[in-house]
Motif scaffolding. Structure first.
Motif, PDB file in Angstrom:
ATOM      1  N   GLY A   1      70.429   3.081  86.235  1.00 24.01           N
ATOM      2  CA  GLY A   1      69.025   3.374  86.526  1.00 24.01           C
ATOM      3  C   GLY A   1      68.769   4.856  86.681  1.00 24.01           C
ATOM      4  N   ALA A   2      69.663   5.542  87.393  1.00 27.25           N
ATOM      5  CA  ALA A   2      69.490   6.980  87.591  1.00 27.25           C
ATOM      6  C   ALA A   2      69.650   7.743  86.284  1.00 27.25           C
ATOM      7  N   ALA A   3      70.639   7.350  85.462  1.00 25.26           N
ATOM      8  CA  ALA A   3      70.879   8.037  84.186  1.00 25.26           C
ATOM      9  C   ALA A   3      69.679   7.896  83.253  1.00 25.26           C
ATOM     10  N   GLY A   4      69.178   6.663  83.137  1.00 22.79           N
ATOM     11  CA  GLY A   4      68.038   6.440  82.251  1.00 22.79           C
ATOM     12  C   GLY A   4      66.776   7.114  82.750  1.00 22.79           C
ATOM     13  N   THR A   5      66.567   7.062  84.064  1.00 15.67           N
ATOM     14  CA  THR A   5      65.345   7.627  84.647  1.00 15.67           C
ATOM     15  C   THR A   5      65.351   9.148  84.577  1.00 15.67           C
ATOM     16  N   LEU A   6      66.501   9.767  84.832  1.00 14.69           N
ATOM     17  CA  LEU A   6      66.578  11.226  84.839  1.00 14.69           C
ATOM     18  C   LEU A   6      66.220  11.804  83.474  1.00 14.69           C
ATOM     19  N   ARG A   7      66.562  11.097  82.412  1.00 16.07           N
ATOM     20  CA  ARG A   7      66.328  11.622  81.061  1.00 16.07           C
ATOM     21  C   ARG A   7      64.980  11.203  80.471  1.00 16.07           C
ATOM     22  N   ALA A   8      64.331  10.202  81.080  1.00 14.44           N
ATOM     23  CA  ALA A   8      63.080   9.683  80.512  1.00 14.44           C
ATOM     24  C   ALA A   8      61.943  10.693  80.691  1.00 14.44           C
ATOM     25  N   LYS A   9      61.191  10.934  79.617  1.00 12.86           N
ATOM     26  CA  LYS A   9      60.108  11.922  79.672  1.00 12.86           C
ATOM     27  C   LYS A   9      58.719  11.313  79.536  1.00 12.86           C
TER      28      LYS A   9
ATOM     29  N   THR B   1      67.681  32.943  95.936  1.00  7.35           N
ATOM     30  CA  THR B   1      68.000  32.565  94.560  1.00  7.35           C
ATOM     31  C   THR B   1      69.400  31.971  94.571  1.00  7.35           C
ATOM     32  N   ILE B   2      69.490  30.691  94.202  1.00  6.66           N
ATOM     33  CA  ILE B   2      70.734  29.953  94.406  1.00  6.66           C
ATOM     34  C   ILE B   2      70.766  28.729  93.490  1.00  6.66           C
ATOM     35  N   GLU B   3      71.966  28.264  93.181  1.00  2.09           N
ATOM     36  CA  GLU B   3      72.104  27.026  92.404  1.00  2.09           C
ATOM     37  C   GLU B   3      72.745  25.959  93.293  1.00  2.09           C
ATOM     38  N   MET B   4      72.042  24.859  93.482  1.00  2.00           N
ATOM     39  CA  MET B   4      72.582  23.714  94.215  1.00  2.00           C
ATOM     40  C   MET B   4      73.275  22.787  93.226  1.00  2.00           C
ATOM     41  N   ARG B   5      74.469  22.345  93.584  1.00  2.00           N
ATOM     42  CA  ARG B   5      75.142  21.351  92.766  1.00  2.00           C
ATOM     43  C   ARG B   5      75.310  20.073  93.578  1.00  2.00           C
ATOM     44  N   GLY B   6      75.039  18.963  92.924  1.00  2.00           N
ATOM     45  CA  GLY B   6      75.096  17.709  93.654  1.00  2.00           C
ATOM     46  C   GLY B   6      74.948  16.513  92.745  1.00  2.00           C
ATOM     47  N   GLU B   7      74.653  15.390  93.358  1.00  2.00           N
ATOM     48  CA  GLU B   7      74.603  14.114  92.648  1.00  2.00           C
ATOM     49  C   GLU B   7      73.213  13.517  92.784  1.00  2.00           C
ATOM     50  N   ILE B   8      72.671  13.074  91.676  1.00  2.00           N
ATOM     51  CA  ILE B   8      71.417  12.317  91.713  1.00  2.00           C
ATOM     52  C   ILE B   8      71.763  10.848  91.528  1.00  2.00           C
ATOM     53  N   LEU B   9      71.239  10.012  92.426  1.00  5.38           N
ATOM     54  CA  LEU B   9      71.531   8.582  92.359  1.00  5.38           C
ATOM     55  C   LEU B   9      70.311   7.796  92.795  1.00  5.38           C
ATOM     56  N   MET B  10      70.411   6.486  92.677  1.00  6.59           N
ATOM     57  CA  MET B  10      69.409   5.586  93.241  1.00  6.59           C
ATOM     58  C   MET B  10      70.035   4.868  94.429  1.00  6.59           C
ATOM     59  N   THR B  11      69.333   4.877  95.559  1.00  3.86           N
ATOM     60  CA  THR B  11      69.770   4.057  96.678  1.00  3.86           C
ATOM     61  C   THR B  11      69.535   2.595  96.308  1.00  3.86           C
ATOM     62  N   THR B  12      70.073   1.696  97.097  1.00  2.00           N
ATOM     63  CA  THR B  12      69.878   0.268  96.834  1.00  2.00           C
ATOM     64  C   THR B  12      68.397  -0.069  96.805  1.00  2.00           C
ATOM     65  N   GLU B  13      67.655   0.479  97.759  1.00  8.09           N
ATOM     66  CA  GLU B  13      66.218   0.207  97.832  1.00  8.09           C
ATOM     67  C   GLU B  13      65.495   0.780  96.625  1.00  8.09           C
ATOM     68  N   GLN B  14      65.847   1.999  96.225  1.00 11.16           N
ATOM     69  CA  GLN B  14      65.202   2.615  95.054  1.00 11.16           C
ATOM     70  C   GLN B  14      65.521   1.845  93.780  1.00 11.16           C
ATOM     71  N   PHE B  15      66.747   1.327  93.683  1.00  8.64           N
ATOM     72  CA  PHE B  15      67.157   0.554  92.513  1.00  8.64           C
ATOM     73  C   PHE B  15      66.326  -0.724  92.387  1.00  8.64           C
ATOM     74  N   GLU B  16      66.157  -1.431  93.511  1.00 10.81           N
ATOM     75  CA  GLU B  16      65.356  -2.659  93.491  1.00 10.81           C
ATOM     76  C   GLU B  16      63.910  -2.344  93.104  1.00 10.81           C
ATOM     77  N   GLN B  17      63.361  -1.274  93.681  1.00  6.23           N
ATOM     78  CA  GLN B  17      61.991  -0.893  93.367  1.00  6.23           C
ATOM     79  C   GLN B  17      61.858  -0.475  91.905  1.00  6.23           C
ATOM     80  N   ALA B  18      62.860   0.253  91.399  1.00  5.27           N
ATOM     81  CA  ALA B  18      62.827   0.693  90.002  1.00  5.27           C
ATOM     82  C   ALA B  18      62.810  -0.494  89.054  1.00  5.27           C
ATOM     83  N   ASN B  19      63.631  -1.501  89.328  1.00  6.77           N
ATOM     84  CA  ASN B  19      63.667  -2.666  88.451  1.00  6.77           C
ATOM     85  C   ASN B  19      62.380  -3.470  88.528  1.00  6.77           C
ATOM     86  N   THR B  20      61.780  -3.526  89.715  1.00  5.42           N
ATOM     87  CA  THR B  20      60.493  -4.222  89.846  1.00  5.42           C
ATOM     88  C   THR B  20      59.441  -3.532  88.983  1.00  5.42           C
TER      89      THR B  20
END
Length: 703
Positions: free
Chosen positions: A205-213, A170-189
């Motif tokens: 892209g990461a901010a909008g995607t993380l919150r989209a439901k 039982t643990i809490e991981m703290r970190g960063e969620i981002l889009m790699t260059t490849e993921q960003f291109e794929q997301a926009n496509t």
């Protein structure tokens, strides 16, 4: 509002200060809600520094809405409380500021900091991932630092954040969620295919995607852990994590199966001196342009838990960690126009004309646009505010229009109806448009490229001389160079006997160049120097290359299905030129290469595995070799391309980056970060003279 300095906006009075606070608050609200701010990072940082400077001089005027001293500029919020505040970081922007900060920290704890952890400052969104008994239960944004937004609906779409840990902790991981260059291109496509506006940049892209439901599609993101802490019911793990150095916490997290930056070129590193920190900062900054994800700085933390405890934390940031910010590589500016340029193979490439903007220490007025389809997909319009990205020596590129800043006055981009170079028709059947005349449209550029140092290396044949030959009707392609006569050249203006004889001698030498250089001179789209060497070494002669189908070409390292089909089609188009080269006596074989087995013999893949693609017994057989720094001794005059040719002739594989797969690093003078990484990985390192001795039998005769 006020004048600009290199570090801050200078505010002239109370009204300017109030306006700055309002602008910063609005920008922060947009940034932390969707990533869509009216200001780029650099402009926001300078504005906030200006506000802080004004408040220091006028403490009685500080407004409640001021972003200073607040997590996320006071703009973000949420309703899920954090077990421990999720703070921001204070910033420094120079070695001098960092030295001042470290001195202050060491005064606070009463001793030198024992060790520092130096790691990349990833350009994404900070999140907390809560695991109970090893299962991922909840994902929470930073919010205002005390509480964040529940975004658990994104679980399952984030690479590096497993739904089940290796151990049931039982643990809490703290970190960063981002889009790699490849993921960003794929997301926009995917996004534009579903009628959405393209994201302006990966963070947006990461901010909008993380919150989209409720989207009809999903896009992938990546998680990088930068820390971990116990939850209230973590048991013995609570005491363990409290005493571990930060660097060991990261190792523990990686061992549980969570992604960290440990396997990247900018992996966290522990150093013991301020000088060591600064050296690592410079290494990471130099690698920034080549990374497959965005960073905007380097995070430096006191590594030991005791040092962190004694330093403590403020209301906004810990006192034991700092962000060393790098110069901005991303800015918003205006798209003024589009130019259409024709390359040496007839490709018609669009180039963006920008309102000049300073990025990463240089003024940017132009940016690359890949092709007409890319313009259409991104819905770019003249007059758009666009996000422009530049890092290191990379050509600036437009990531996307900032759609929410449109005024309605933007105009569509007009595509050419005829070739801008010669007026011929345009072949629009593929994404990259091409003049129907192909290489003939830019004949001078095509011949000059073929004669270049890394291709046929014909000394004395510059662009001016090529223009003379073309205008005189003596050459219609670079194969005609090999049939030029002495009297023909003497008849040209400014061609005396000495220059004529020198040019003819250089052409005669070019006739004997290895197949890899001849193939490179052809300028087959999608291939360059290293790919030409791989193709030549695999097939050994031109006849086998021309006879190969797409399936056979895919056996060459680095050639996929689409590129293979393109190479086959181009070789058909280039057949008349190749025939002329053969008739002129140009070499069509690769020295030392062993051809693949004929159909019906041993399968090609099995044969390659059995004899190492013809490299068995050679000094570099099976080795992956990286060359860095300035060569000395007998290797001093060799270009990097010639060094790579040498490696491959001796049975090795040349590479440009050091990794776990690297066998040998040839380190010349000022080897820099590649040498450091090789040392960390335990890769064998050889000096130029040692390497020259190893492959002595393969050195060119001229050295």
């Amino acid at each position: 509002m006020g004048a600009m300095t290199n570090s801050a906006v200078v505010l002239a009075g109370t009204a300017a200060y109030a306006a700055a606070v309002e602008e910063a608050s609005q920008a922060a609200a947009a940034y932390y809600a969707t990533g869509e701010s009216t200001l780029d990072d650099d402009a926001y940082d300078r504005l906030v520094r200006g506000i802080a400077a004004y408040e220091q001089e006028h403490p009685q005027e500080v407004l409640e809405a001021s972003p200073t001293g607040k997590v996320a500029g006071g703009a973000a919020s949420g309703d899920v409380p954090h077990t421990v505040p999720m703070l921001s970081l204070d910033n420094v922007f120079s070695a001098e500021q960092f030295a001042t900060w470290t001195a202050s920290l060491e005064r606070r704890i009463g001793r030198p900091v024992a060790a520092w952890s130096v790691e990349p400052k990833l350009d994404g969104l900070a999140v907390a991932a809560r695991y109970r008994a090893g299962r991922l239960e909840q994902l929470i944004t930073r919010g205002d630092g005390t509480a964040g937004e529940d975004v658990s609906h994104a679980i399952g779409t984030v690479v590096g954040l497993p739904e089940q840990l290796v151990e049931p902790v039982t643990i809490e991981m703290r970190g960063e969620i981002l889009m790699t260059t490849e993921q960003f291109e794929q997301a926009n496509t995917v996004r534009t295919e579903h009628g959405g506006a393209p994201f302006a940049n990966p963070r947006n892209g990461a901010a909008g995607t993380l919150r989209a439901k409720d989207r009809a599609y999903t896009v992938e993101m990546t998680f990088f852990a930068y820390g971990a802490l116990p939850l209230p019911d973590s048991g013995e793990l609570t005491d363990t994590l409290a005493e571990l150095p930060h660097s060991e916490v990261l190792e523990y997290v990686a061992g549980l199966g969570v992604h960290t930056a440990a396997d990247t070129d900018v992996a966290p590193r522990t150093v013991t001196t301020v000088e060591g920190v600064q050296a690592r900062v410079e290494e990471v900054a130099a690698l920034r342009a080549s990374l497959p994800f965005g960073i905007d700085g380097i995070v430096i933390k006191a590594d030991l838990a005791a040092d962190q405890r004694e330093a403590g934390s403020g209301t906004r940031a810990p006192r034991w960690a700092i962000a060393y910010k790098l110069p901005a590589v991303e800015k918003v500016t205006r798209l003024l126009g589009v130019e259409w340029n024709v390359g040496r193979t007839g490709i018609i490439a669009p180039r963006a004309v920008l309102e000049p903007v300073e990025i990463d220490g240089s003024t940017v007025s132009y940016a690359t646009l890949h092709n007409p389809a890319d313009i259409t997909r991104r819905d770019l319009r003249l007059g758009d505010r666009v996000m422009v990205y530049k890092a290191g020596d990379i050509i600036p590129r437009i990531e996307a229009p900032v759609a929410h800043l449109r005024t309605g006055d933007e105009q569509p981009i007009v595509f050419p109806e005829a070739c801008p170079q010669c007026g011929s028709e345009i072949d629009t059947s593929e994404q990259r448009w091409r003049c129907v005349r192909g290489r003939d449209c830019r004949l001078v550029a095509s011949i000059s490229y073929a004669a270049g140092r890394d291709q046929l290396d014909i000394e004395g044949l510059g662009a001016t001389r090529v223009v003379q030959l073309v205008d005189a009707g003596l050459v219609a392609d670079f194969a005609d160079l090999f049939t030029l006569g002495r009297e023909q050249l003497l008849g040209l203006e400014r061609m005396g006997e000495t220059s004529t004889d020198n040019l003819l001698a250089a052409i005669e030498t070019a006739r004997t160049q290895p197949l890899s250089r001849v193939f490179c001179a052809l300028g087959v789209r999608g291939t360059g120097r290293s790919m030409s060497r791989r193709i030549a070494r695999y097939f050994a002669d031109m006849d086998r290359i021309r006879a190969a189908d797409a399936e056979e070409l895919q056996r060459v390292d680095g050639i996929g299905k689409e590129k293979a089909a393109g190479v086959v089609a181009e070789l058909v188009e280039l057949a008349p030129l190749i025939e002329k080269l053969v008739a002129a006596g140009v070499n069509m074989t690769e020295p030392g290469a062993t051809p693949p087995p004929e159909p019906g013999e041993q399968g090609a893949e099995e044969a390659a595995a059995a004899d190492g693609e013809g490299t068995a017994g050679l000094p570099l057989d099976g080795m992956t070799v990286v060359v860095t720094g300035a060569m000395t001794g007998v290797l001093e005059k060799l270009s990097r391309n010639q060094m790579n040719e040498l490696i491959e002739r001796a049975g090795g594989k040349s590479s440009s980056s050091v990794s776990k797969r690297t066998t040998l690093l040839v380190a010349g003078e000022k080897a820099g970060s590649k040498r450091t990484k090789a040392e960390d990985l335990g890769v064998r390192i050889a000096a130029p003279d040692e390497f020259a001795e190893l492959i002595a039998g393969f050195l060119p005769s001229e050295v």
